[in-house]
Design an enzyme around this catalytic site. Structure first.
Site, PDB file in Angstrom:
ATOM      1  N   THR A  14       0.836  -1.210   0.000  1.00  0.00           N
ATOM      2  CA  THR A  14       0.000   0.000   0.000  1.00  0.00           C
ATOM      3  C   THR A  14       0.869   1.257   0.000  1.00  0.00           C
ATOM      4  OG1 THR A  14      -1.627  -1.222   1.285  1.00  0.00           O
ATOM      5  CG2 THR A  14      -1.855   1.170   1.272  1.00  0.00           C
ATOM      6  N   GLU A 131       8.045  10.245   9.698  1.00  0.00           N
ATOM      7  CA  GLU A 131       6.768  10.982   9.721  1.00  0.00           C
ATOM      8  C   GLU A 131       5.570  10.057   9.470  1.00  0.00           C
ATOM      9  OE1 GLU A 131       6.128  14.678  10.186  1.00  0.00           O
ATOM     10  OE2 GLU A 131       4.514  13.343  10.748  1.00  0.00           O
ATOM     11  N   VAL A 134       3.482   7.728  12.341  1.00  0.00           N
ATOM     12  CA  VAL A 134       2.498   8.180  13.337  1.00  0.00           C
ATOM     13  C   VAL A 134       1.384   8.954  12.654  1.00  0.00           C
ATOM     14  CG1 VAL A 134       2.132   9.445  15.479  1.00  0.00           C
ATOM     15  CG2 VAL A 134       4.348   8.375  15.047  1.00  0.00           C
ATOM     16  N   GLY A 136      -0.418   8.458  10.000  1.00  0.00           N
ATOM     17  CA  GLY A 136      -0.464   8.476   8.525  1.00  0.00           C
ATOM     18  C   GLY A 136      -0.095   9.812   7.922  1.00  0.00           C
ATOM     19  N   ILE A 138      -0.973  12.831   8.698  1.00  0.00           N
ATOM     20  CA  ILE A 138      -0.913  14.031   9.555  1.00  0.00           C
ATOM     21  C   ILE A 138       0.544  14.325   9.910  1.00  0.00           C
ATOM     22  CG2 ILE A 138      -1.625  15.023  11.764  1.00  0.00           C
ATOM     23  CD1 ILE A 138      -4.017  13.159  11.786  1.00  0.00           C
ATOM     24  N   GLY A 189      -9.813  -4.353   4.340  1.00  0.00           N
ATOM     25  CA  GLY A 189      -8.345  -4.268   4.320  1.00  0.00           C
ATOM     26  C   GLY A 189      -7.794  -3.273   5.325  1.00  0.00           C
ATOM     27  N   GLU A 192      -4.285  -4.550  10.350  1.00  0.00           N
ATOM     28  CA  GLU A 192      -2.900  -4.968  10.151  1.00  0.00           C
ATOM     29  C   GLU A 192      -2.892  -6.487   9.919  1.00  0.00           C
ATOM     30  OE1 GLU A 192       0.124  -3.015  10.716  1.00  0.00           O
ATOM     31  OE2 GLU A 192      -1.089  -1.214  10.844  1.00  0.00           O
ATOM     32  N   LYS A 207       2.646   4.329  18.395  1.00  0.00           N
ATOM     33  CA  LYS A 207       2.672   5.705  17.880  1.00  0.00           C
ATOM     34  C   LYS A 207       2.808   6.703  19.031  1.00  0.00           C
ATOM     35  CE  LYS A 207      -0.209   4.325  13.964  1.00  0.00           C
ATOM     36  NZ  LYS A 207      -1.579   4.076  13.525  1.00  0.00           N
ATOM     37  N   GLY A 304      -3.709   4.630   4.766  1.00  0.00           N
ATOM     38  CA  GLY A 304      -4.062   4.588   3.346  1.00  0.00           C
ATOM     39  C   GLY A 304      -2.893   4.989   2.466  1.00  0.00           C
TER      40      GLY A 304
HETATM   41  P1  NAP Z   1       1.783  -4.025   2.872  1.00  0.00           P
HETATM   42  O1  NAP Z   1       0.770  -3.486   1.964  1.00  0.00           O
HETATM   43  O2  NAP Z   1       1.534  -5.314   3.554  1.00  0.00           O
HETATM   44  O3  NAP Z   1       3.167  -4.108   2.074  1.00  0.00           O
HETATM   45  C1  NAP Z   1       4.319  -4.673   2.620  1.00  0.00           C
HETATM   46  C2  NAP Z   1       5.341  -4.772   1.520  1.00  0.00           C
HETATM   47  O4  NAP Z   1       6.548  -5.290   2.064  1.00  0.00           O
HETATM   48  C3  NAP Z   1       4.920  -5.698   0.389  1.00  0.00           C
HETATM   49  O5  NAP Z   1       5.279  -5.142  -0.842  1.00  0.00           O
HETATM   50  C4  NAP Z   1       5.737  -6.962   0.644  1.00  0.00           C
HETATM   51  O6  NAP Z   1       6.049  -7.672  -0.548  1.00  0.00           O
HETATM   52  C5  NAP Z   1       6.983  -6.377   1.256  1.00  0.00           C
HETATM   53  N1  NAP Z   1       7.685  -7.350   2.074  1.00  0.00           N
HETATM   54  C6  NAP Z   1       7.230  -7.987   3.159  1.00  0.00           C
HETATM   55  N2  NAP Z   1       8.183  -8.829   3.622  1.00  0.00           N
HETATM   56  C7  NAP Z   1       9.243  -8.683   2.801  1.00  0.00           C
HETATM   57  C8  NAP Z   1      10.522  -9.304   2.724  1.00  0.00           C
HETATM   58  N3  NAP Z   1      10.873 -10.228   3.605  1.00  0.00           N
HETATM   59  N4  NAP Z   1      11.351  -8.921   1.746  1.00  0.00           N
HETATM   60  C9  NAP Z   1      11.003  -7.988   0.856  1.00  0.00           C
HETATM   61  N5  NAP Z   1       9.796  -7.381   0.867  1.00  0.00           N
HETATM   62  C10 NAP Z   1       8.946  -7.731   1.828  1.00  0.00           C
HETATM   63  O7  NAP Z   1       2.123  -2.964   4.038  1.00  0.00           O
HETATM   64  P2  NAP Z   1       1.834  -1.423   4.039  1.00  0.00           P
HETATM   65  O8  NAP Z   1       0.428  -1.201   4.466  1.00  0.00           O
HETATM   66  O9  NAP Z   1       2.313  -0.810   2.778  1.00  0.00           O
HETATM   67  O10 NAP Z   1       2.734  -0.955   5.274  1.00  0.00           O
HETATM   68  C11 NAP Z   1       4.129  -0.777   5.147  1.00  0.00           C
HETATM   69  C12 NAP Z   1       4.636  -0.085   6.409  1.00  0.00           C
HETATM   70  O11 NAP Z   1       3.976   1.167   6.564  1.00  0.00           O
HETATM   71  C13 NAP Z   1       4.374  -0.846   7.711  1.00  0.00           C
HETATM   72  O12 NAP Z   1       5.409  -0.593   8.625  1.00  0.00           O
HETATM   73  C14 NAP Z   1       3.086  -0.203   8.232  1.00  0.00           C
HETATM   74  O13 NAP Z   1       2.908  -0.336   9.612  1.00  0.00           O
HETATM   75  C15 NAP Z   1       3.333   1.229   7.841  1.00  0.00           C
HETATM   76  N6  NAP Z   1       2.145   2.047   7.701  1.00  0.00           N
HETATM   77  C16 NAP Z   1       1.141   1.646   6.898  1.00  0.00           C
HETATM   78  C17 NAP Z   1       0.021   2.459   6.752  1.00  0.00           C
HETATM   79  C18 NAP Z   1      -1.103   2.076   5.849  1.00  0.00           C
HETATM   80  O14 NAP Z   1      -2.085   2.813   5.782  1.00  0.00           O
HETATM   81  N7  NAP Z   1      -1.038   0.954   5.125  1.00  0.00           N
HETATM   82  C19 NAP Z   1      -0.054   3.674   7.444  1.00  0.00           C
HETATM   83  C20 NAP Z   1       1.014   4.064   8.260  1.00  0.00           C
HETATM   84  C21 NAP Z   1       2.114   3.249   8.380  1.00  0.00           C
HETATM   85  P3  NAP Z   1       4.918  -8.328  -1.488  1.00  0.00           P
HETATM   86  O15 NAP Z   1       4.084  -7.194  -1.973  1.00  0.00           O
HETATM   87  O16 NAP Z   1       5.675  -8.953  -2.579  1.00  0.00           O
HETATM   88  O17 NAP Z   1       4.177  -9.285  -0.613  1.00  0.00           O
HETATM   89  N1  HSE Z   2      -3.563  -0.077  11.103  1.00  0.00           N
HETATM   90  C1  HSE Z   2      -3.249   1.303  11.233  1.00  0.00           C
HETATM   91  C2  HSE Z   2      -4.529   2.070  11.550  1.00  0.00           C
HETATM   92  C3  HSE Z   2      -2.623   1.803   9.945  1.00  0.00           C
HETATM   93  O1  HSE Z   2      -5.617   1.506  11.446  1.00  0.00           O
HETATM   94  O2  HSE Z   2      -4.464   3.224  11.949  1.00  0.00           O
HETATM   95  C4  HSE Z   2      -1.994   3.159  10.063  1.00  0.00           C
HETATM   96  O3  HSE Z   2      -0.932   3.174  10.952  1.00  0.00           O
END
Ligand code: NAP
Ligand code: HSE
Length: 428
Positions: A14, A131, A134, A136, A138, A189, A192, A207, A304
């Site tokens: 994402t 940034e 914590v 997203g 903001i 979706g 986590e 956070k 997101g």
């Molecule tokens: P995600 O959609 O699950 O994507 C994770 C990515 O990491 C995927 O591309 C996955 O590969 C890759 N990956 C996982 N294990 C790996 C490995 N061993 N080697 C290489 N690549 C690997 O997660 P996300 O939602 O983008 O979140 C990423 C980070 O941002 C996390 O720390 C999350 O807590 C943080 N975050 C997310 C959001 C949010 O809204 N989603 C908001 C704030 C912070 P594949 O695609 O090939 O499986």
């Molecule tokens: N799972 C987290 C949430 C994603 O719902 O706020 C953003 O950190």
């Protein structure tokens, strides 16, 4: 021609795909604002041939994120894989050892290993910026480390997990039980990979621990946080809260007191008419209070693709501009070890209890409360078909110690069927 800032991006889910889209779609704007072009050298994820809605043809591919982090032709390692340990930590450590700056959205990794990682990066003359970790989109990390750097921070408060706020507001809005909305959030979706991180309050706790470190100049201490999730909140609790003019929120509060650092992430009742009470769906809100500035309220998308990628880009652009703020706003070696303190300020509490439906049951409960020094403000018993009777009590102001005393006393009455739900009422 100015030297480009060369990025290696590990994680193309994402957030990672969102970052690639921003860099591809507005290269000129980013170059103008950064003072130099931003280029992606190489990327890494688990599966190479996955469609990610964005072309990766122009970039080298690395199967191993550690190898990506060590490449000579990148300046910044952008860690967007997630997970407190495993490949995210290994690749971040490798990047620091190889002399790279790091940008990450990984609150779990920083809440557990942030101190060691920041010390290692700073010893090598590099920065770790977070940034996006914590709230997203903001810009709260920037607000604390830069905008409010001239203040003593008196309090941080906020709703920092979009999933929990979505679940709680949807339960109230549609009158649906927790399990139904949890399944719905999963299908959308929002959750986590390990949903207990969200509903157990852990993600939001990570956070808050990071913000507290910046605000109070202390080492991140997630383990000392007073933490409770929303799993035990029922639709009845939500309805009763609404009847009394409150909403239930998973609320974080951090403040430095004479006894030490209070840090809690727990369900609270807040006035329905307050800005926090009116927060709907997956939106986040962080309230920052400083001695000079007063109160600042930041509200926006806490998760997101676009919002989180936007926050990642602000860190990347800072590095391109030559802005090099320490991870926690001051050198990591200068951070103090905070003495954790339990919330001691008295507050009214909401209690939901299941009592044996027999004579004297309520009297026994009232006696335990009286003996614990807790005064009852309001009480209700509902009609029921089950053998136990649901009873709701709102107390006058009391303390956690008094409530713990009462909880122990309830267990000895023989009339309390289940461990009571106790929710602090926060007059925000
Ligand atoms: P995600 O959609 O699950 O994507 C994770 C990515 O990491 C995927 O591309 C996955 O590969 C890759 N990956 C996982 N294990 C790996 C490995 N061993 N080697 C290489 N690549 C690997 O997660 P996300 O939602 O983008 O979140 C990423 C980070 O941002 C996390 O720390 C999350 O807590 C943080 N975050 C997310 C959001 C949010 O809204 N989603 C908001 C704030 C912070 P594949 O695609 O090939 O499986
Ligand atoms: N799972 C987290 C949430 C994603 O719902 O706020 C953003 O950190």
């Amino acid at each position: 021609m100015t030297t480009p800032l060369r990025l290696g991006i590990a994680g193309l889910g994402t957030v990672g795909a969102g970052v690639v889209k921003i860099i591809q779609s507005r290269a000129n704007l980013l170059a103008q604002r950064s003072g130099r072009p931003l280029t992606i050298t190489a990327v890494s994820a688990r599966t190479r041939d996955k469609d990610r809605g964005v072309s990766l043809d122009a970039y080298d591919w690395e199967d191993d994120p550690v190898a990506l982090a060590q490449r000579d032709d990148i300046d910044v390692f952008v860690e967007l894989m997630g997970g407190s340990d495993g490949p995210a930590k290994a690749a971040t450590e490798a990047a620091i050892a190889a002399g790279k700056d790091v940008v990450t959205a990984n609150k779990a990794m920083l809440a557990i290993h942030g101190q060691a990682l920041a010390e290692a990066a700073e010893a090598a003359g590099h920065v770790i910026r977070f940034e996006a970790a914590v709230a997203g989109g903001i810009p709260v990390v920037k607000a604390l480390t830069e905008g409010l750097a001239g203040n003593q921070i008196t309090r941080i408060m906020g709703v920092m997990n979009g999933t929990c706020n979505y679940i709680l507001t949807r339960m109230e809005g549609e009158g649906l039980p927790y399990e139904t909305v949890f399944n719905e959030a999963n299908a959308l979706g929002y959750l986590e990979a390990d949903p207990t991180l969200d509903v157990g309050g852990i993600d939001a706790g990570h956070k808050l621990a990071l913000l507290a470190s910046i605000a109070y100049g202390t080492k991140v201490n997630f383990a000392a946080m007073d933490l409770e999730g929303i799993e035990r909140i029922s639709i009845d609790d939500i309805r009763q809260a609404a009847d009394m003019g409150f909403r239930i929120k998973l609320l974080g509060v951090a403040q430095m007191t004479g006894r030490g650092l209070e840090c809690r992430m727990t369900p609270c009742l807040v006035p329905a008419a307050s800005p926090l009470g009116q927060l709907e769906g997956p939106t986040n809100m962080v309230v920052l209070e400083g001695d000079a500035v007063g109160q600042i309220v930041l509200r926006g998308a806490g998760a997101g693709e676009g919002p989180t990628a936007s926050a990642v880009m602000s860190d990347v652009i800072d590095i391109a501009r030559g802005i090099r703020v320490s991870t926690f706003g001051q050198p990591a070696t200068a951070l103090e070890t905070a003495r954790p303190a339990r919330a001691s300020a008295a507050a009214p509490y909401y209690l939901r209890m299941e009592l044996e439906d027999r004579p004297g049951a309520l009297a026994k409960v009232a006696t335990v409360l009286g003996e614990s020094g807790i005064s009852i403000d309001r009480m209700r018993q509902y009609r029921h078909d089950s053998p136990s009777a649901p009873v709701l009590i709102v107390t006058h102001k009391t303390t956690r110690d008094a409530l713990d005393h009462a909880r122990a006393g309830f267990a000895d009455t023989g009339v309390v069927a289940k461990d009571p739900v106790m929710i602090r009422i926060e007059m925000v």
